[in-house]
Design a protein around this motif. Structure first.
Motif, PDB file in Angstrom:
ATOM      1  N   ASP A  40     -67.778  -4.986  41.692  1.00  8.61           N
ATOM      2  CA  ASP A  40     -68.956  -4.691  40.880  1.00  8.61           C
ATOM      3  C   ASP A  40     -69.360  -5.961  40.133  1.00  8.61           C
ATOM      4  OD1 ASP A  40     -68.808  -2.080  41.692  1.00  8.61           O
ATOM      5  OD2 ASP A  40     -67.805  -1.360  39.876  1.00  8.61           O
ATOM      6  N   THR A  41     -70.597  -6.416  40.363  1.00  7.22           N
ATOM      7  CA  THR A  41     -71.087  -7.642  39.724  1.00  7.22           C
ATOM      8  C   THR A  41     -72.179  -7.297  38.718  1.00  7.22           C
ATOM      9  OG1 THR A  41     -70.608  -8.912  41.723  1.00  7.22           O
ATOM     10  CG2 THR A  41     -72.100  -9.919  40.120  1.00  7.22           C
ATOM     11  N   PHE A  56     -62.949  -6.205  40.247  1.00  4.26           N
ATOM     12  CA  PHE A  56     -62.350  -5.598  41.436  1.00  4.26           C
ATOM     13  C   PHE A  56     -61.802  -4.247  41.016  1.00  4.26           C
ATOM     14  CE2 PHE A  56     -58.581  -4.539  43.949  1.00  4.26           C
ATOM     15  CZ  PHE A  56     -59.157  -4.479  45.202  1.00  4.26           C
ATOM     16  N   VAL A  57     -62.274  -3.202  41.693  1.00  4.65           N
ATOM     17  CA  VAL A  57     -61.892  -1.831  41.360  1.00  4.65           C
ATOM     18  C   VAL A  57     -61.263  -1.194  42.595  1.00  4.65           C
ATOM     19  CG1 VAL A  57     -62.678   0.378  40.454  1.00  4.65           C
ATOM     20  CG2 VAL A  57     -63.889  -1.731  39.824  1.00  4.65           C
ATOM     21  N   PRO A  58     -59.959  -0.932  42.594  1.00  2.00           N
ATOM     22  CA  PRO A  58     -59.325  -0.305  43.758  1.00  2.00           C
ATOM     23  C   PRO A  58     -59.936   1.054  44.058  1.00  2.00           C
ATOM     24  CG  PRO A  58     -57.682  -1.150  42.210  1.00  2.00           C
ATOM     25  CD  PRO A  58     -59.003  -1.217  41.517  1.00  2.00           C
ATOM     26  N   ASP A  59     -59.964   1.410  45.338  1.00  2.14           N
ATOM     27  CA  ASP A  59     -60.486   2.718  45.728  1.00  2.14           C
ATOM     28  C   ASP A  59     -59.694   3.847  45.078  1.00  2.14           C
ATOM     29  OD1 ASP A  59     -62.505   1.700  47.249  1.00  2.14           O
ATOM     30  OD2 ASP A  59     -61.457   1.868  49.154  1.00  2.14           O
ATOM     31  N   ASP A  60     -58.376   3.691  45.061  1.00  3.67           N
ATOM     32  CA  ASP A  60     -57.504   4.735  44.522  1.00  3.67           C
ATOM     33  C   ASP A  60     -57.135   4.381  43.082  1.00  3.67           C
ATOM     34  OD1 ASP A  60     -55.971   6.976  44.318  1.00  3.67           O
ATOM     35  OD2 ASP A  60     -54.253   6.155  45.424  1.00  3.67           O
ATOM     36  N   LEU A  61     -58.116   4.452  42.194  1.00  2.00           N
ATOM     37  CA  LEU A  61     -57.898   4.053  40.808  1.00  2.00           C
ATOM     38  C   LEU A  61     -57.341   5.227  40.010  1.00  2.00           C
ATOM     39  CD1 LEU A  61     -58.402   1.568  38.941  1.00  2.00           C
ATOM     40  CD2 LEU A  61     -60.532   2.687  38.240  1.00  2.00           C
ATOM     41  N   PRO A  62     -56.202   5.048  39.350  1.00  2.00           N
ATOM     42  CA  PRO A  62     -55.627   6.157  38.573  1.00  2.00           C
ATOM     43  C   PRO A  62     -56.407   6.399  37.289  1.00  2.00           C
ATOM     44  CG  PRO A  62     -54.354   4.156  38.246  1.00  2.00           C
ATOM     45  CD  PRO A  62     -55.381   3.827  39.293  1.00  2.00           C
ATOM     46  N   THR A  63     -56.078   7.476  36.618  1.00  2.00           N
ATOM     47  CA  THR A  63     -56.651   7.762  35.304  1.00  2.00           C
ATOM     48  C   THR A  63     -56.098   6.756  34.290  1.00  2.00           C
ATOM     49  OG1 THR A  63     -56.762  10.104  35.857  1.00  2.00           O
ATOM     50  CG2 THR A  63     -56.900   9.525  33.525  1.00  2.00           C
ATOM     51  N   ASP A  64     -56.955   6.245  33.419  1.00  2.00           N
ATOM     52  CA  ASP A  64     -56.548   5.300  32.375  1.00  2.00           C
ATOM     53  C   ASP A  64     -55.793   4.096  32.952  1.00  2.00           C
ATOM     54  OD1 ASP A  64     -57.612   7.024  30.426  1.00  2.00           O
ATOM     55  OD2 ASP A  64     -55.746   8.145  30.326  1.00  2.00           O
ATOM     56  N   PRO A  65     -56.419   3.329  33.834  1.00  2.00           N
ATOM     57  CA  PRO A  65     -55.733   2.180  34.432  1.00  2.00           C
ATOM     58  C   PRO A  65     -55.602   1.033  33.441  1.00  2.00           C
ATOM     59  CG  PRO A  65     -58.021   2.168  35.065  1.00  2.00           C
ATOM     60  CD  PRO A  65     -57.808   3.454  34.297  1.00  2.00           C
ATOM     61  N   ARG A  93     -52.426  -2.361  44.998  1.00  2.00           N
ATOM     62  CA  ARG A  93     -51.098  -1.743  45.134  1.00  2.00           C
ATOM     63  C   ARG A  93     -50.702  -0.958  43.888  1.00  2.00           C
ATOM     64  NH1 ARG A  93     -46.439  -5.922  44.724  1.00  2.00           N
ATOM     65  NH2 ARG A  93     -46.929  -5.532  42.513  1.00  2.00           N
ATOM     66  N   ASP A  94     -50.942  -1.540  42.706  1.00  2.00           N
ATOM     67  CA  ASP A  94     -50.456  -0.932  41.465  1.00  2.00           C
ATOM     68  C   ASP A  94     -51.536  -0.218  40.668  1.00  2.00           C
ATOM     69  OD1 ASP A  94     -47.999  -1.849  42.171  1.00  2.00           O
ATOM     70  OD2 ASP A  94     -47.845  -3.386  40.617  1.00  2.00           O
ATOM     71  N   GLY A  95     -52.783  -0.244  41.147  1.00  2.00           N
ATOM     72  CA  GLY A  95     -53.828   0.566  40.542  1.00  2.00           C
ATOM     73  C   GLY A  95     -54.339   0.100  39.205  1.00  2.00           C
ATOM     74  N   PHE A  96     -54.749  -1.179  39.108  1.00  2.00           N
ATOM     75  CA  PHE A  96     -55.388  -1.655  37.882  1.00  2.00           C
ATOM     76  C   PHE A  96     -56.671  -2.398  38.232  1.00  2.00           C
ATOM     77  CE2 PHE A  96     -52.292  -4.971  39.029  1.00  2.00           C
ATOM     78  CZ  PHE A  96     -53.003  -6.150  38.906  1.00  2.00           C
ATOM     79  N   GLU A 142     -64.736   0.470  28.835  1.00  2.00           N
ATOM     80  CA  GLU A 142     -65.493   1.723  28.753  1.00  2.00           C
ATOM     81  C   GLU A 142     -65.941   2.197  30.135  1.00  2.00           C
ATOM     82  OE1 GLU A 142     -69.425   3.567  26.446  1.00  2.00           O
ATOM     83  OE2 GLU A 142     -68.747   1.502  26.056  1.00  2.00           O
ATOM     84  N   ARG A 143     -66.404   1.265  30.965  1.00  2.00           N
ATOM     85  CA  ARG A 143     -66.971   1.649  32.259  1.00  2.00           C
ATOM     86  C   ARG A 143     -65.924   2.284  33.171  1.00  2.00           C
ATOM     87  NH1 ARG A 143     -69.853  -2.785  33.526  1.00  2.00           N
ATOM     88  NH2 ARG A 143     -71.762  -1.729  32.879  1.00  2.00           N
ATOM     89  N   TYR A 144     -64.701   1.764  33.141  1.00  2.00           N
ATOM     90  CA  TYR A 144     -63.674   2.246  34.071  1.00  2.00           C
ATOM     91  C   TYR A 144     -62.594   3.074  33.381  1.00  2.00           C
ATOM     92  CZ  TYR A 144     -66.058  -1.184  36.913  1.00  2.00           C
ATOM     93  OH  TYR A 144     -67.029  -1.896  37.572  1.00  2.00           O
ATOM     94  N   HIS A 145     -62.847   3.454  32.125  1.00  2.00           N
ATOM     95  CA  HIS A 145     -61.912   4.312  31.375  1.00  2.00           C
ATOM     96  C   HIS A 145     -60.512   3.697  31.340  1.00  2.00           C
ATOM     97  CE1 HIS A 145     -65.113   7.270  31.463  1.00  2.00           C
ATOM     98  NE2 HIS A 145     -65.173   7.145  32.770  1.00  2.00           N
ATOM     99  N   VAL A 146     -60.494   2.407  31.034  1.00  2.00           N
ATOM    100  CA  VAL A 146     -59.236   1.652  30.972  1.00  2.00           C
ATOM    101  C   VAL A 146     -58.417   2.090  29.759  1.00  2.00           C
ATOM    102  CG1 VAL A 146     -58.325  -0.673  30.491  1.00  2.00           C
ATOM    103  CG2 VAL A 146     -60.093  -0.343  32.246  1.00  2.00           C
ATOM    104  N   ASP A 147     -57.104   2.077  29.906  1.00  2.00           N
ATOM    105  CA  ASP A 147     -56.194   2.307  28.787  1.00  2.00           C
ATOM    106  C   ASP A 147     -56.316   1.107  27.845  1.00  2.00           C
ATOM    107  OD1 ASP A 147     -54.039   2.522  27.038  1.00  2.00           O
ATOM    108  OD2 ASP A 147     -52.644   3.227  28.572  1.00  2.00           O
ATOM    109  N   ALA A 148     -56.864   1.310  26.670  1.00  2.00           N
ATOM    110  CA  ALA A 148     -57.164   0.215  25.753  1.00  2.00           C
ATOM    111  C   ALA A 148     -55.925  -0.509  25.242  1.00  2.00           C
ATOM    112  CB  ALA A 148     -57.971   0.734  24.566  1.00  2.00           C
ATOM    113  N   ASP A 149     -54.753   0.069  25.413  1.00  2.00           N
ATOM    114  CA  ASP A 149     -53.517  -0.579  24.986  1.00  2.00           C
ATOM    115  C   ASP A 149     -52.854  -1.366  26.113  1.00  2.00           C
ATOM    116  OD1 ASP A 149     -53.727   0.402  22.394  1.00  2.00           O
ATOM    117  OD2 ASP A 149     -52.682   2.262  22.908  1.00  2.00           O
TER     118      ASP A 149
END
Length: 346
Positions: A40-41, A56-65, A93-96, A142-149
Protein backbone atom coordinates in the motif's frame (compact mmCIF):
# COMPACT_ATOMS: atom_id res chain seq x y z
CA UNK A 1 31.33 35.43 6.42
CA UNK A 2 28.11 35.58 8.40
CA UNK A 3 27.06 32.67 10.68
CA UNK A 4 24.15 31.75 8.39
CA UNK A 5 26.50 31.65 5.39
CA UNK A 6 28.97 29.47 7.26
CA UNK A 7 26.17 27.08 8.23
CA UNK A 8 25.00 26.90 4.63
CA UNK A 9 28.53 26.22 3.39
CA UNK A 10 29.03 23.54 6.02
CA UNK A 11 25.73 21.88 5.10
CA UNK A 12 26.70 21.83 1.40
CA UNK A 13 30.13 20.41 2.24
CA UNK A 14 28.53 17.66 4.31
CA UNK A 15 26.19 16.73 1.47
CA UNK A 16 29.13 16.49 -0.94
CA UNK A 17 31.05 14.36 1.56
CA UNK A 18 28.09 12.08 2.11
CA UNK A 19 27.62 11.68 -1.63
CA UNK A 20 31.07 10.15 -1.82
CA UNK A 21 31.06 8.18 1.41
CA UNK A 22 27.59 6.89 2.11
CA UNK A 23 26.03 3.98 0.34
CA UNK A 24 25.02 4.14 -3.33
CA UNK A 25 22.29 2.05 -4.86
CA UNK A 26 21.09 1.13 -8.31
CA UNK A 27 17.56 1.36 -9.65
CA UNK A 28 15.02 -1.12 -8.24
CA UNK A 29 15.16 -4.61 -9.68
CA UNK A 30 12.74 -5.70 -12.36
CA UNK A 31 9.51 -6.95 -10.76
CA UNK A 32 9.76 -10.50 -9.46
CA UNK A 33 7.38 -12.77 -7.62
CA UNK A 34 6.41 -11.05 -4.39
CA UNK A 35 5.73 -12.73 -1.07
CA UNK A 36 1.99 -13.18 -0.52
CA UNK A 37 0.78 -9.80 0.60
CA UNK A 38 0.20 -6.35 -0.77
CA UNK A 39 2.05 -3.05 -0.96
CA UNK A 40 0.00 0.00 0.00
CA UNK A 41 1.55 3.29 -1.15
CA UNK A 42 0.40 6.66 0.23
CA UNK A 43 1.56 10.20 0.90
CA UNK A 44 1.70 12.38 4.00
CA UNK A 45 1.97 16.17 4.00
CA UNK A 46 3.70 18.05 6.80
CA UNK A 47 3.81 21.80 6.28
CA UNK A 48 5.18 22.33 2.76
CA UNK A 49 6.72 18.84 2.50
CA UNK A 50 4.92 15.80 1.10
CA UNK A 51 6.43 12.47 2.08
CA UNK A 52 5.68 9.11 0.50
CA UNK A 53 5.49 5.80 2.30
CA UNK A 54 4.52 2.22 1.60
CA UNK A 55 3.44 -0.65 3.79
CA UNK A 56 3.90 -4.36 3.24
CA UNK A 57 0.78 -6.08 4.56
CA UNK A 58 0.75 -9.91 4.64
CA UNK A 59 -2.35 -11.58 3.24
CA UNK A 60 -2.81 -13.55 6.45
CA UNK A 61 -2.60 -10.64 8.88
CA UNK A 62 -3.54 -11.51 12.47
CA UNK A 63 -5.62 -9.35 14.78
CA UNK A 64 -3.56 -6.58 16.44
CA UNK A 65 -0.30 -7.24 14.53
CA UNK A 66 3.08 -5.71 15.33
CA UNK A 67 4.63 -2.98 13.16
CA UNK A 68 8.26 -2.45 12.09
CA UNK A 69 9.07 0.99 10.65
CA UNK A 70 12.04 0.74 8.25
CA UNK A 71 14.00 3.92 7.48
CA UNK A 72 16.36 3.83 4.49
CA UNK A 73 19.78 5.43 4.12
CA UNK A 74 21.15 8.15 1.84
CA UNK A 75 20.76 7.82 -1.95
CA UNK A 76 18.17 5.12 -1.38
CA UNK A 77 14.40 4.89 -1.73
CA UNK A 78 11.89 3.03 0.40
CA UNK A 79 11.31 0.64 -2.49
CA UNK A 80 15.01 -0.12 -2.87
CA UNK A 81 15.31 -0.71 0.86
CA UNK A 82 12.30 -3.02 0.80
CA UNK A 83 13.73 -5.15 -1.99
CA UNK A 84 17.18 -5.26 -0.44
CA UNK A 85 16.74 -6.10 3.22
CA UNK A 86 14.22 -8.97 2.85
CA UNK A 87 12.03 -7.99 5.78
CA UNK A 88 8.86 -8.84 3.87
CA UNK A 89 9.30 -12.63 3.95
CA UNK A 90 9.82 -12.45 7.71
CA UNK A 91 6.72 -10.27 8.06
CA UNK A 92 4.71 -12.73 6.00
CA UNK A 93 5.92 -15.66 8.08
CA UNK A 94 5.29 -14.04 11.47
CA UNK A 95 2.35 -11.80 10.57
CA UNK A 96 3.44 -8.20 11.10
CA UNK A 97 3.25 -5.02 9.02
CA UNK A 98 6.36 -3.26 7.66
CA UNK A 99 6.20 0.48 7.02
CA UNK A 100 8.85 1.82 4.62
CA UNK A 101 9.02 5.61 4.91
CA UNK A 102 10.44 7.84 2.20
CA UNK A 103 11.39 11.48 1.97
CA UNK A 104 9.88 14.43 0.13
CA UNK A 105 11.11 16.13 -3.07
CA UNK A 106 13.14 18.41 -0.76
CA UNK A 107 15.18 15.39 0.33
CA UNK A 108 16.47 14.97 -3.22
CA UNK A 109 18.50 18.12 -2.60
CA UNK A 110 20.34 16.33 0.21
CA UNK A 111 20.89 13.05 -1.64
CA UNK A 112 17.82 11.47 0.01
CA UNK A 113 19.56 11.70 3.39
CA UNK A 114 17.34 12.20 6.41
CA UNK A 115 17.76 15.42 8.34
CA UNK A 116 18.70 13.53 11.49
CA UNK A 117 22.12 13.10 9.88
CA UNK A 118 22.66 16.63 8.56
CA UNK A 119 20.70 18.89 10.92
CA UNK A 120 19.68 16.93 14.04
CA UNK A 121 19.27 20.15 16.02
CA UNK A 122 16.25 21.01 13.84
CA UNK A 123 14.49 17.74 14.69
CA UNK A 124 12.08 17.41 17.60
CA UNK A 125 8.82 15.85 18.71
CA UNK A 126 6.95 18.48 16.68
CA UNK A 127 9.31 19.27 13.80
CA UNK A 128 11.44 17.77 11.07
CA UNK A 129 11.59 14.28 9.65
CA UNK A 130 11.22 12.69 13.08
CA UNK A 131 7.80 14.25 13.62
CA UNK A 132 6.71 13.31 10.07
CA UNK A 133 7.81 9.68 10.48
CA UNK A 134 5.99 9.49 13.80
CA UNK A 135 2.83 10.81 12.13
CA UNK A 136 3.08 8.24 9.31
CA UNK A 137 3.58 5.57 11.96
CA UNK A 138 0.43 6.61 13.84
CA UNK A 139 -1.60 6.59 10.61
CA UNK A 140 -0.36 3.07 9.87
CA UNK A 141 -1.18 1.89 13.40
CA UNK A 142 -4.75 3.04 12.98
CA UNK A 143 -5.17 1.78 9.41
CA UNK A 144 -4.07 -1.79 10.13
CA UNK A 145 -5.23 -2.02 13.77
CA UNK A 146 -1.66 -2.49 14.96
CA UNK A 147 -0.95 -3.35 18.60
CA UNK A 148 0.28 0.06 19.80
CA UNK A 149 2.63 -1.55 22.33
CA UNK A 150 4.45 -3.53 19.62
CA UNK A 151 5.79 -0.81 17.29
CA UNK A 152 9.51 -0.77 16.44
CA UNK A 153 11.82 1.48 14.39
CA UNK A 154 14.79 0.17 12.38
CA UNK A 155 17.13 2.42 10.39
CA UNK A 156 20.10 2.09 8.05
CA UNK A 157 22.86 4.70 7.73
CA UNK A 158 21.20 8.16 7.71
CA UNK A 159 17.99 6.31 8.59
CA UNK A 160 19.81 4.98 11.65
CA UNK A 161 20.70 8.52 12.73
CA UNK A 162 17.00 9.33 12.37
CA UNK A 163 16.03 6.24 14.36
CA UNK A 164 18.00 7.33 17.41
CA UNK A 165 16.03 10.59 17.33
CA UNK A 166 12.75 8.67 17.11
CA UNK A 167 13.71 6.62 20.15
CA UNK A 168 14.42 9.75 22.17
CA UNK A 169 11.54 11.95 21.05
CA UNK A 170 8.90 9.20 20.86
CA UNK A 171 9.49 6.60 23.59
CA UNK A 172 5.70 6.52 23.99
CA UNK A 173 5.37 5.34 20.38
CA UNK A 174 8.29 2.97 19.75
CA UNK A 175 8.80 -0.04 22.01
CA UNK A 176 12.39 -0.59 20.80
CA UNK A 177 14.76 0.65 18.11
CA UNK A 178 17.36 -0.87 15.78
CA UNK A 179 20.36 1.14 14.57
CA UNK A 180 22.35 -0.20 11.59
CA UNK A 181 25.55 1.69 10.75
CA UNK A 182 24.50 4.86 12.56
CA UNK A 183 25.38 7.07 15.50
CA UNK A 184 24.17 8.05 18.95
CA UNK A 185 21.31 10.45 19.63
CA UNK A 186 21.95 13.97 18.29
CA UNK A 187 25.52 13.18 17.24
CA UNK A 188 24.98 14.06 13.58
CA UNK A 189 27.50 13.83 10.76
CA UNK A 190 30.35 15.77 12.36
CA UNK A 191 32.60 13.17 13.94
CA UNK A 192 30.56 10.20 12.73
CA UNK A 193 30.99 10.40 8.96
CA UNK A 194 34.45 9.56 7.67
CA UNK A 195 37.06 9.74 10.46
CA UNK A 196 35.91 9.27 14.04
CA UNK A 197 36.07 12.69 15.70
CA UNK A 198 33.63 12.62 18.61
CA UNK A 199 32.38 16.11 19.32
CA UNK A 200 30.32 15.44 22.44
CA UNK A 201 31.06 13.09 25.39
CA UNK A 202 28.81 10.04 25.60
CA UNK A 203 27.70 11.04 29.10
CA UNK A 204 26.41 14.36 27.74
CA UNK A 205 24.58 12.65 24.88
CA UNK A 206 22.98 10.27 27.38
CA UNK A 207 21.71 13.18 29.49
CA UNK A 208 20.45 15.00 26.38
CA UNK A 209 18.57 11.87 25.34
CA UNK A 210 16.82 11.63 28.70
CA UNK A 211 15.87 15.29 28.44
CA UNK A 212 14.47 14.71 24.94
CA UNK A 213 12.32 11.85 26.24
CA UNK A 214 10.67 14.29 28.61
CA UNK A 215 7.67 13.07 30.60
CA UNK A 216 7.46 9.97 28.37
CA UNK A 217 10.88 8.72 29.46
CA UNK A 218 11.21 4.96 29.85
CA UNK A 219 13.83 2.25 29.44
CA UNK A 220 14.43 1.85 25.69
CA UNK A 221 15.70 -1.50 24.34
CA UNK A 222 18.19 -1.06 21.48
CA UNK A 223 19.82 -3.41 18.97
CA UNK A 224 22.77 -2.23 16.90
CA UNK A 225 24.57 -3.54 13.81
CA UNK A 226 27.86 -2.27 12.44
CA UNK A 227 30.67 -3.49 10.19
CA UNK A 228 34.06 -2.99 11.83
CA UNK A 229 35.55 -2.06 8.44
CA UNK A 230 32.96 0.64 7.73
CA UNK A 231 34.74 3.56 5.96
CA UNK A 232 31.69 5.84 5.96
CA UNK A 233 30.33 5.73 9.52
CA UNK A 234 33.10 4.74 11.96
CA UNK A 235 32.60 1.54 13.93
CA UNK A 236 33.24 3.49 17.14
CA UNK A 237 30.04 5.42 16.47
CA UNK A 238 28.09 2.16 16.36
CA UNK A 239 29.51 1.16 19.73
CA UNK A 240 28.68 4.59 21.11
CA UNK A 241 25.00 4.05 20.19
CA UNK A 242 24.78 1.18 22.66
CA UNK A 243 26.78 2.92 25.36
CA UNK A 244 24.74 6.13 25.04
CA UNK A 245 21.43 4.25 25.42
CA UNK A 246 22.83 2.09 28.23
CA UNK A 247 23.76 5.23 30.15
CA UNK A 248 20.44 6.89 29.36
CA UNK A 249 18.47 3.86 30.55
CA UNK A 250 20.61 3.65 33.68
CA UNK A 251 19.59 7.19 34.63
CA UNK A 252 16.13 5.64 35.07
CA UNK A 253 17.23 2.30 36.50
CA UNK A 254 19.68 3.50 39.17
CA UNK A 255 20.92 2.04 41.43
CA UNK A 256 20.35 -1.33 39.72
CA UNK A 257 21.14 -0.58 36.11
CA UNK A 258 22.52 -2.32 33.06
CA UNK A 259 26.16 -3.38 33.63
CA UNK A 260 28.92 -1.71 31.59
CA UNK A 261 30.22 -5.05 30.33
CA UNK A 262 28.10 -7.45 28.26
CA UNK A 263 26.31 -10.14 30.20
CA UNK A 264 27.03 -12.55 27.34
CA UNK A 265 29.10 -12.67 24.15
CA UNK A 266 28.57 -14.96 21.17
CA UNK A 267 30.97 -15.56 18.27
CA UNK A 268 29.64 -16.88 14.98
CA UNK A 269 30.05 -17.10 11.23
CA UNK A 270 27.24 -16.29 8.79
CA UNK A 271 25.86 -19.53 7.34
CA UNK A 272 26.39 -18.51 3.72
CA UNK A 273 29.26 -18.98 1.25
CA UNK A 274 32.29 -16.99 2.43
CA UNK A 275 30.23 -15.73 5.36
CA UNK A 276 31.57 -12.99 7.61
CA UNK A 277 32.42 -13.81 11.18
CA UNK A 278 30.55 -11.76 13.75
CA UNK A 279 30.34 -11.04 17.46
CA UNK A 280 27.08 -10.52 19.35
CA UNK A 281 27.31 -8.72 22.70
CA UNK A 282 24.22 -8.72 24.90
CA UNK A 283 23.36 -6.62 27.93
CA UNK A 284 20.50 -7.66 30.22
CA UNK A 285 18.94 -6.04 33.24
CA UNK A 286 18.92 -7.92 36.51
CA UNK A 287 16.30 -10.70 36.46
CA UNK A 288 15.23 -9.83 32.90
CA UNK A 289 14.23 -12.64 30.53
CA UNK A 290 15.29 -10.83 27.34
CA UNK A 291 18.08 -8.44 26.29
CA UNK A 292 17.88 -4.70 26.80
CA UNK A 293 20.87 -3.98 24.55
CA UNK A 294 22.52 -6.00 21.81
CA UNK A 295 25.37 -5.14 19.45
CA UNK A 296 26.21 -7.16 16.35
CA UNK A 297 29.74 -6.50 15.08
CA UNK A 298 30.18 -7.91 11.57
CA UNK A 299 33.90 -8.39 11.02
CA UNK A 300 35.45 -7.10 7.78
CA UNK A 301 32.09 -5.69 6.58
CA UNK A 302 32.00 -2.16 5.18
CA UNK A 303 29.02 0.23 4.90
CA UNK A 304 26.32 -2.24 3.86
CA UNK A 305 23.14 -3.79 5.18
CA UNK A 306 24.19 -7.07 6.78
CA UNK A 307 22.65 -10.03 4.96
CA UNK A 308 19.74 -9.21 2.70
CA UNK A 309 19.30 -9.82 -0.98
CA UNK A 310 22.08 -11.32 -3.10
CA UNK A 311 20.39 -10.04 -6.26
CA UNK A 312 22.87 -8.09 -8.45
CA UNK A 313 20.57 -5.06 -8.27
CA UNK A 314 21.21 -4.93 -4.51
CA UNK A 315 24.95 -5.54 -4.73
CA UNK A 316 25.89 -1.94 -3.91
CA UNK A 317 23.53 -1.88 -0.95
CA UNK A 318 23.75 -5.20 0.90
CA UNK A 319 26.47 -7.58 1.96
CA UNK A 320 24.82 -11.02 1.76
CA UNK A 321 27.91 -12.56 3.39
CA UNK A 322 26.81 -11.10 6.71
CA UNK A 323 24.25 -12.49 9.15
CA UNK A 324 20.69 -11.32 8.43
CA UNK A 325 20.18 -8.02 10.24
CA UNK A 326 16.47 -8.19 9.37
CA UNK A 327 16.04 -11.56 11.04
CA UNK A 328 18.15 -10.60 14.07
CA UNK A 329 16.28 -7.31 14.53
CA UNK A 330 12.89 -9.01 14.40
CA UNK A 331 14.04 -11.74 16.80
CA UNK A 332 15.03 -8.95 19.22
CA UNK A 333 11.87 -6.90 18.71
CA UNK A 334 9.43 -9.79 18.81
CA UNK A 335 9.97 -10.42 22.54
CA UNK A 336 9.46 -6.80 23.58
CA UNK A 337 6.18 -5.12 24.53
CA UNK A 338 6.23 -1.44 25.52
CA UNK A 339 5.14 -0.41 29.01
CA UNK A 340 4.93 3.01 30.62
CA UNK A 341 8.28 2.54 32.38
CA UNK A 342 10.12 0.29 29.97
CA UNK A 343 9.16 -3.01 28.43
CA UNK A 344 7.86 -6.46 29.19
CA UNK A 345 9.36 -9.67 27.79
CA UNK A 346 7.06 -12.01 25.89
Amino acid sequence: MRVSERQGTLRLALIVLLTGLLIATRAPATARREDPGRIDTRTYTSGVLTYTYEAFVPDDLPTDPALVVMIHGCKTTAEQQRRANLLDPIARRDGFVVLYVDGSPFHLLQQRCWSGLLTPALESRTSGDAAAIAAMTRITIERYHVDADRVYALGMSSGAYETTLLGAYFPDLFAAIGVHSGAAFDHGALGCVGPYLPTVPTEQLAAQTLSAEGRNRRVMPVIGFHGDADPAVPYECGRQVIEQWRQTDNLLLAPHGIPPQPTSTLEGVADVPEGHSYTVETWQQHESDCPTMQLWTIHAMEHYWSGGSADPDAAEFTDPRGPSASRAAWDFFSHIRRTDTGFRCE
